[in-house]
Design a protein around this motif. Structure first.
Motif, PDB file in Angstrom:
ATOM      1  N   GLN A  63       0.819  -1.209   0.000  1.00 23.69           N
ATOM      2  CA  GLN A  63       0.000   0.000   0.000  1.00 23.69           C
ATOM      3  C   GLN A  63       0.853   1.260   0.000  1.00 23.69           C
ATOM      4  OE1 GLN A  63      -3.379  -0.676  -0.053  1.00 23.69           O
ATOM      5  NE2 GLN A  63      -3.722   1.469  -0.613  1.00 23.69           N
ATOM      6  N   PHE A  64       2.027   1.171   0.681  1.00 26.40           N
ATOM      7  CA  PHE A  64       2.893   2.342   0.782  1.00 26.40           C
ATOM      8  C   PHE A  64       4.108   2.266  -0.157  1.00 26.40           C
ATOM      9  CE2 PHE A  64       0.753   2.600   4.973  1.00 26.40           C
ATOM     10  CZ  PHE A  64       0.305   3.916   4.894  1.00 26.40           C
ATOM     11  N   ASP A  65       4.065   1.378  -1.122  1.00 28.84           N
ATOM     12  CA  ASP A  65       5.128   1.256  -2.123  1.00 28.84           C
ATOM     13  C   ASP A  65       6.496   1.006  -1.490  1.00 28.84           C
ATOM     14  OD1 ASP A  65       3.460   1.699  -4.409  1.00 28.84           O
ATOM     15  OD2 ASP A  65       3.408   3.817  -3.892  1.00 28.84           O
ATOM     16  N   LEU A  66       6.532   0.172  -0.453  1.00 26.58           N
ATOM     17  CA  LEU A  66       7.782  -0.203   0.188  1.00 26.58           C
ATOM     18  C   LEU A  66       8.298  -1.500  -0.419  1.00 26.58           C
ATOM     19  CD1 LEU A  66       6.896   0.447   3.949  1.00 26.58           C
ATOM     20  CD2 LEU A  66       7.926   2.029   2.296  1.00 26.58           C
ATOM     21  N   PRO A  67       9.592  -1.753  -0.334  1.00 29.33           N
ATOM     22  CA  PRO A  67      10.130  -3.018  -0.852  1.00 29.33           C
ATOM     23  C   PRO A  67       9.466  -4.216  -0.169  1.00 29.33           C
ATOM     24  CG  PRO A  67      11.900  -1.503  -0.280  1.00 29.33           C
ATOM     25  CD  PRO A  67      10.643  -0.901   0.249  1.00 29.33           C
ATOM     26  N   ARG A  68       9.329  -5.296  -0.910  1.00 32.20           N
ATOM     27  CA  ARG A  68       8.735  -6.498  -0.328  1.00 32.20           C
ATOM     28  C   ARG A  68       9.605  -7.017   0.806  1.00 32.20           C
ATOM     29  NH1 ARG A  68       7.515 -10.945  -4.616  1.00 32.20           N
ATOM     30  NH2 ARG A  68       6.392 -11.816  -2.826  1.00 32.20           N
ATOM     31  N   CYS A  69       8.964  -7.602   1.808  1.00 28.86           N
ATOM     32  CA  CYS A  69       9.686  -8.167   2.944  1.00 28.86           C
ATOM     33  C   CYS A  69       9.018  -9.484   3.311  1.00 28.86           C
ATOM     34  CB  CYS A  69       9.678  -7.196   4.127  1.00 28.86           C
ATOM     35  SG  CYS A  69      10.747  -7.694   5.511  1.00 28.86           S
ATOM     36  N   ASP A 112      14.288  -0.511   4.672  1.00 31.84           N
ATOM     37  CA  ASP A 112      15.326  -1.418   4.191  1.00 31.84           C
ATOM     38  C   ASP A 112      15.809  -2.391   5.251  1.00 31.84           C
ATOM     39  OD1 ASP A 112      15.363  -0.211   1.639  1.00 31.84           O
ATOM     40  OD2 ASP A 112      16.635   1.396   2.411  1.00 31.84           O
ATOM     41  N   CYS A 113      15.344  -2.236   6.476  1.00 30.79           N
ATOM     42  CA  CYS A 113      15.773  -3.139   7.547  1.00 30.79           C
ATOM     43  C   CYS A 113      15.120  -4.508   7.401  1.00 30.79           C
ATOM     44  CB  CYS A 113      15.401  -2.565   8.918  1.00 30.79           C
ATOM     45  SG  CYS A 113      16.468  -1.229   9.497  1.00 30.79           S
ATOM     46  N   ARG A 114      15.848  -5.533   7.810  1.00 32.06           N
ATOM     47  CA  ARG A 114      15.239  -6.841   7.986  1.00 32.06           C
ATOM     48  C   ARG A 114      14.507  -6.869   9.318  1.00 32.06           C
ATOM     49  NH1 ARG A 114      20.746 -10.075   6.302  1.00 32.06           N
ATOM     50  NH2 ARG A 114      20.664  -9.633   4.043  1.00 32.06           N
ATOM     51  N   ILE A 115      13.554  -7.782   9.437  1.00 32.83           N
ATOM     52  CA  ILE A 115      12.738  -7.851  10.645  1.00 32.83           C
ATOM     53  C   ILE A 115      12.767  -9.275  11.189  1.00 32.83           C
ATOM     54  CG2 ILE A 115      10.449  -7.492  11.643  1.00 32.83           C
ATOM     55  CD1 ILE A 115       9.825  -5.607   9.312  1.00 32.83           C
ATOM     56  N   LEU A 116      13.109  -9.400  12.455  1.00 36.58           N
ATOM     57  CA  LEU A 116      13.081 -10.683  13.162  1.00 36.58           C
ATOM     58  C   LEU A 116      11.994 -10.613  14.221  1.00 36.58           C
ATOM     59  CD1 LEU A 116      14.254 -13.479  14.031  1.00 36.58           C
ATOM     60  CD2 LEU A 116      15.808 -12.196  15.533  1.00 36.58           C
ATOM     61  N   VAL A 117      11.008 -11.484  14.142  1.00 36.78           N
ATOM     62  CA  VAL A 117       9.932 -11.545  15.119  1.00 36.78           C
ATOM     63  C   VAL A 117      10.153 -12.774  15.990  1.00 36.78           C
ATOM     64  CG1 VAL A 117       7.433 -11.687  15.479  1.00 36.78           C
ATOM     65  CG2 VAL A 117       8.346 -10.446  13.496  1.00 36.78           C
ATOM     66  N   VAL A 118      10.285 -12.567  17.295  1.00 34.92           N
ATOM     67  CA  VAL A 118      10.448 -13.672  18.230  1.00 34.92           C
ATOM     68  C   VAL A 118       9.156 -13.792  19.025  1.00 34.92           C
ATOM     69  CG1 VAL A 118      11.857 -14.715  20.029  1.00 34.92           C
ATOM     70  CG2 VAL A 118      12.902 -13.125  18.396  1.00 34.92           C
TER      71      VAL A 118
END
Length: 348
Positions: A63-69, A112-118
């Motif tokens: 929706q906000f035209d951000l890179p896919r993650c 551009d950050c990676r995301i780690l969900v614990v």
């Protein structure tokens, strides 16, 4: 904390802006444009499992035209408190809403950050701390935590999680019940993040901020004062260190479809928002220096923050512990980020 005065929107036309602030707003307000977090990972700790998290994050970023993650690309990782990929057996609507807020806030501030969900097995404090330990064990240098509770005798026993991990920026929300201290935000080894109300303004910055009345702040009941704090009215640790937008009236657009709170687009605030925003700014600033505690960084460069000078979270006699003043104060700490310099390690 969720706004309930807005229509429920399951979907929007492509590129339409949902209610609430989006990535452009956040990056403009905190002078983050042109900053990049390539290769850096922001971890978030939550409880229970959100089965819709990756799909909802994809909607938000599209929706906000951000890179896919995605998990396939390695940008998004979801693990349990033991480091495995088998999710916790339990689910919870409130925690799913928290998970969605956290990943969307990181996406807004650091696309551009990676995301780690614990995901912890439950919201018992022992499980949540196991998730924090696991985030550090995975090598995350920036760990956002939007949970906590009133201080309690014996909380020192948990501080070793933070003291044993120098070089990691742990951010904790200051709580959403107004004046009063909150643990783990009160730990002297973490960055206690207070909350502001963020509004557009006709000034050089283009934005103005004041204390959000719901933010926690105050003088710790038990924790010793860290060496970088020198405020006069609290012999112990003072909350907070820094702050960011937390007012649900000026909250972030979030997409969540899981559970009884999963209505699609919502506007969410609370220090559950300010904590991942500040963790993301730490990530944009670069890895902390080994052997240091990053909550000390803002005190060396107060000029690198927006000084918040209006508002209060309690009539506590009008002192800086609950009222914004020029310079340091409890509700907003040193202030809100003006770029990344104030959260950068030494030397710089």
């Amino acid at each position: 904390m969720v706004r309930t005065d807005l229509p429920r929107l399951q979907s929007l036309s492509p590129h339409a802006k949902p209610p609430g602030y989006g990535p452009r707003d956040i990056r403009s307000a905190y002078d983050l444009n042109g900053r990049h977090g390539h290769g850096r990972t922001v971890a978030i700790t939550v409880a229970f499992h959100d089965p819709n998290l990756e799909r909802d994050l994809a909607v938000y970023r599209r929706q906000f035209d951000l890179p896919r993650c995605t998990t396939a690309s390695g940008c998004l990782r979801v693990i349990n408190q033991r480091g495995g990929t088998t999710p916790p057996s339990g689910t919870d609507s409130g925690w799913a809403q928290e998970s969605a807020l956290d990943v969307d806030a990181v996406s807004a501030a650091c696309p551009d950050c990676r995301i780690l969900v614990v995901e912890a097995d439950s919201d018992l404090i022992t499980n949540l701390f196991a998730a924090v330990d696991q985030a550090a064990a995975q090598g995350a240098k920036f760990v956002s935590n939007s949970w906590g509770g009133p201080e309690f005798f014996g909380e020192f026993a948990f501080d070793s999680t933070f003291s044993n991990n120098p070089g990691v920026a742990f951010t904790f929300g200051a709580g959403d019940s107004g004046y009063g201290t909150f643990y783990p935000a009160a730990s002297p080894y973490v960055t206690a993040v207070g909350g502001t109300s963020l509004h557009r303004a006709h000034n050089r910055r283009g934005w103005s901020e004041s204390v959000w009345p719901g933010t926690g702040s105050g003088c710790s009941l038990y924790e010793p004062k860290p060496p970088f704090q020198h405020d006069p009215l609290c012999a112990n640790r003072t909350m907070n260190d820094v702050s960011a937008d937390a007012d649900p009236a000026t909250g972030l657009a979030v997409y969540n479809t899981f559970g009884s709170f999963g209505v699609g687009w919502q506007v969410i605030g609370g220090t559950s928002l300010s904590a991942p925003l500040v963790a993301s700014v730490y990530a944009l600033a670069g890895n902390p220096a080994p052997g240091t505690y990053p909550n000390s960084y803002p005190y060396a460069r107060p000029w690198a923050f927006n000084d918040i000078t209006t508002g209060t979270n309690d009539p506590c006699g009008g002192t800086y512990l609950c009222t914004a003043v020029k310079g340091y104060d409890g509700p907003t700490g040193i202030g809100t980020p003006h770029g990344v310099t104030g959260l950068r390690s030494w030397p710089w």
